[in-house]
Design a protein around this motif. Structure first.
Motif, mmCIF file in Angstrom:
data_model
loop_
_atom_site.group_PDB
_atom_site.id
_atom_site.type_symbol
_atom_site.label_atom_id
_atom_site.label_comp_id
_atom_site.label_asym_id
_atom_site.label_seq_id
_atom_site.Cartn_x
_atom_site.Cartn_y
_atom_site.Cartn_z
ATOM 1 N N SER A 100 0.835 -1.210 0.000
ATOM 2 C CA SER A 100 0.000 0.000 0.000
ATOM 3 C C SER A 100 0.866 1.255 0.000
ATOM 4 O O SER A 100 2.073 1.198 0.294
ATOM 5 C CB SER A 100 -0.929 0.006 1.213
ATOM 6 O OG SER A 100 -0.177 -0.002 2.411
ATOM 7 N N ASN A 153 1.140 3.776 1.989
ATOM 8 C CA ASN A 153 1.785 4.189 3.237
ATOM 9 C C ASN A 153 2.819 3.180 3.724
ATOM 10 O O ASN A 153 3.406 3.351 4.792
ATOM 11 C CB ASN A 153 0.744 4.458 4.320
ATOM 12 C CG ASN A 153 -0.062 3.230 4.696
ATOM 13 O OD1 ASN A 153 -0.086 2.252 3.944
ATOM 14 N ND2 ASN A 153 -0.728 3.285 5.841
ATOM 15 N N GLN A 154 3.049 2.127 2.944
ATOM 16 C CA GLN A 154 4.103 1.158 3.256
ATOM 17 C C GLN A 154 5.336 1.350 2.372
ATOM 18 O O GLN A 154 6.269 0.558 2.432
ATOM 19 C CB GLN A 154 3.569 -0.267 3.086
ATOM 20 C CG GLN A 154 2.482 -0.633 4.083
ATOM 21 C CD GLN A 154 1.897 -2.013 3.832
ATOM 22 O OE1 GLN A 154 1.755 -2.446 2.684
ATOM 23 N NE2 GLN A 154 1.544 -2.710 4.903
ATOM 24 N N GLU A 193 6.525 4.418 10.774
ATOM 25 C CA GLU A 193 5.809 3.162 10.990
ATOM 26 C C GLU A 193 4.876 3.266 12.193
ATOM 27 O O GLU A 193 3.729 2.793 12.163
ATOM 28 C CB GLU A 193 6.804 2.018 11.211
ATOM 29 C CG GLU A 193 7.541 1.581 9.965
ATOM 30 C CD GLU A 193 8.419 0.371 10.214
ATOM 31 O OE1 GLU A 193 8.633 -0.421 9.272
ATOM 32 O OE2 GLU A 193 8.894 0.202 11.372
ATOM 33 N N GLN A 236 1.837 5.502 11.320
ATOM 34 C CA GLN A 236 0.912 4.864 10.380
ATOM 35 C C GLN A 236 0.378 3.524 10.880
ATOM 36 O O GLN A 236 -0.560 2.973 10.304
ATOM 37 C CB GLN A 236 1.614 4.654 9.027
ATOM 38 C CG GLN A 236 2.023 5.939 8.322
ATOM 39 C CD GLN A 236 0.822 6.755 7.899
ATOM 40 O OE1 GLN A 236 -0.037 6.264 7.163
ATOM 41 N NE2 GLN A 236 0.763 8.006 8.348
ATOM 42 N N GLN A 237 1.005 3.001 11.931
ATOM 43 C CA GLN A 237 0.642 1.699 12.483
ATOM 44 C C GLN A 237 0.696 0.594 11.418
ATOM 45 O O GLN A 237 -0.140 -0.301 11.359
ATOM 46 C CB GLN A 237 -0.754 1.758 13.123
ATOM 47 C CG GLN A 237 -0.831 2.694 14.304
ATOM 48 C CD GLN A 237 -2.185 2.689 14.990
ATOM 49 O OE1 GLN A 237 -3.184 2.238 14.428
ATOM 50 N NE2 GLN A 237 -2.233 3.173 16.222
ATOM 51 N N THR A 238 1.709 0.702 10.580
ATOM 52 C CA THR A 238 1.964 -0.309 9.548
ATOM 53 C C THR A 238 3.444 -0.259 9.200
ATOM 54 O O THR A 238 4.065 0.819 9.258
ATOM 55 C CB THR A 238 1.108 -0.071 8.290
ATOM 56 O OG1 THR A 238 1.288 -1.178 7.383
ATOM 57 C CG2 THR A 238 1.487 1.208 7.577
ATOM 58 N N ARG A 278 7.227 -1.688 3.951
ATOM 59 C CA ARG A 278 7.512 -2.956 3.269
ATOM 60 C C ARG A 278 8.561 -2.761 2.175
ATOM 61 O O ARG A 278 9.337 -3.677 1.868
ATOM 62 C CB ARG A 278 6.232 -3.547 2.681
ATOM 63 C CG ARG A 278 5.204 -3.909 3.763
ATOM 64 C CD ARG A 278 4.023 -4.640 3.186
ATOM 65 N NE ARG A 278 4.391 -5.933 2.638
ATOM 66 C CZ ARG A 278 3.621 -6.657 1.822
ATOM 67 N NH1 ARG A 278 2.422 -6.193 1.464
ATOM 68 N NH2 ARG A 278 4.027 -7.820 1.370
#
Length: 422
Positions: free
Chosen positions: A177, A179-180, A255, A258-260, A263
């Protein structure tokens, strides 16, 4: 007595007369001969070009590779009976040294500047070259400031925007995604060219508004090295340093916000810094897939990755063919370069051969104007690489991808992208 008011003009001595007669013959002849090299850098027996490269600093592998490729391309070649001579000066990837070296080569009457390494160095040299009418050919940077840029610029390579877009297209098609997607970049014009590439690749994607706004905030910061860490999905380091910690912490902060996880981490920097960053991330247990653009220098980067224990999960884009292809330009480069053959030296070789092709296309005396006229709207095959200047000042759009594992680089196919992210 009659006195004459007119003086008698004495006859010149025989030796002086012969000298005058000799000058009347030789001066026009010398002027005629000199006119054949009145164009800067053009002499009866050679064409002199310059290059400003990092040959002593932390990125010296790039400069030495480009110089090797150019010299191999020029070796034994003549255009209109003239050999090509390369004058290469070191700038240690430092813009203040770039200015001095550029001015020195211009004073030496070079025909053109070719194969310079770096974006921040190009940023200071291009205005000087433009002011003096010196063409800039095949610089080793994909930054937008050369497309089209100030002055007479002839690019070989695809842009950083194209390189970054290729990676982002692949990873998003494999479930990553917006935001990753994160970045670790050099805190200067080179690094910001990479951030600009990320922005352009994301700007029309769903749910990208917040990310693009953060990237804009980072891009709009001014000054030589503003504080860009801790703002968005970007971590930065300072040029000609090796520190990864602050940039890494910036990504970890993103990270958390965004709590993700990140990647993909797109890196845009020099091989010594990027290799250490990748090693630090692996040491910290990060599973990030890390990508690098061509300027990073695959040949030197491999040694740094191995040194810091990076075994896999690292990909690179290149703007030259894969080294094991059987294209004529690759075979010729491999034969000429021998042990110096690699991705960077291959690009130098291609740039040199492109320059020779354009010189050979000149109909009549070799001048800067004639060279630029030969370039405009030209298209040709360069040993299996398509060169096309019909729409812009960039000859090639080639982007290839490789991956690092087992202490070496391997081609990166579509199924390999799927394996990396799934």
């Amino acid at each position: 007595m009659t006195i004459s008011t007119s003086a008698t003009t004495p006859s010149p001595a025989p030796g002086i007369g012969r000298l005058i007669r000799s000058l009347l013959v030789t001066v026009p002849l010398l002027l005629s001969i000199n006119s054949s090299w009145a164009e800067p850098g053009i002499y009866p027996d050679q064409i002199v070009v310059g290059a400003v490269l990092d040959m002593e600093g932390l990125s010296r592998g790039l400069g030495l590779g480009m110089r090797s490729g150019l010299e191999a391309a020029f070796d034994g070649q003549r255009v209109q009976g003239k050999a090509i001579k390369l004058k290469a000066l070191n700038d240690s990837y430092s813009p203040n040294l770039t200015v001095k070296a550029t001015e020195r080569l211009i004073a030496d009457d070079i025909f053109a500047m070719i194969g310079n390494v770096g974006t921040p160095t190009a940023q200071v040299s291009l205005p000087i070259l433009a002011e003096n009418g010196v063409p800039a050919i095949g610089f080793f940077t994909g930054a937008g400031l050369l497309r089209p840029g100030v002055g007479s610029i002839v690019n070989y390579r695809a842009s950083y925007v194209q390189e970054v877009a290729e990676v982002i297209e692949q990873v998003m098609s494999n479930g990553v995604s917006v935001n990753q997607i994160c970045a670790f970049v050099q805190n200067d014009a080179y690094g910001m060219a990479g951030v600009q590439g990320i922005k352009r690749a994301l700007i029309n994607r769903p749910r990208s508004n917040e990310i693009v706004a953060k990237l804009d905030e980072i891009l709009e910061m001014s000054g030589p090295s503003p504080e860009r860490n801790g703002i968005g999905p970007v971590g930065v380091y300072e040029r000609n340093t090796l520190s990864s910690r602050e940039g890494y912490d910036s990504l970890k902060q993103w990270e958390k916000t965004q709590q993700t996880p990140c990647r993909l981490v797109v890196t845009v920097g020099a091989y010594s810094a990027i290799g250490r960053f990748a090693g630090y991330a692996r040491y910290k247990g990060e599973k990030w897939v890390i990508s690098a653009v061509s300027f990073t220098g695959a040949d030197n980067l491999a040694g740094t990755l191995q040194q810091f224990g990076v075994k896999d999960g690292f990909v690179m884009t290149q703007v030259v063919p894969l080294l094991d292809t059987n294209l004529p330009i690759v075979i010729a480069a491999k034969k000429k370069l021998g042990d110096n053959f690699g991705y960077v030296s291959l690009e130098g070789f291609i740039v040199g051969k492109m320059f020779l092709q354009l010189l050979n296309d000149i109909d009549g005396p070799i001048t800067r104007t004639a060279f630029l006229n030969a370039t405009r709207n030209s298209t040709f095959d360069l040993g299996g690489i398509s060169i096309d200047f019909r729409n812009d000042n960039q000859g090639s759009d080639l982007v290839t991808a490789i991956q690092y594992y087992d202490k070496n680089y391997h081609p990166l196919a579509s199924q390999d992208w799927a394996r990396l992210f799934n």
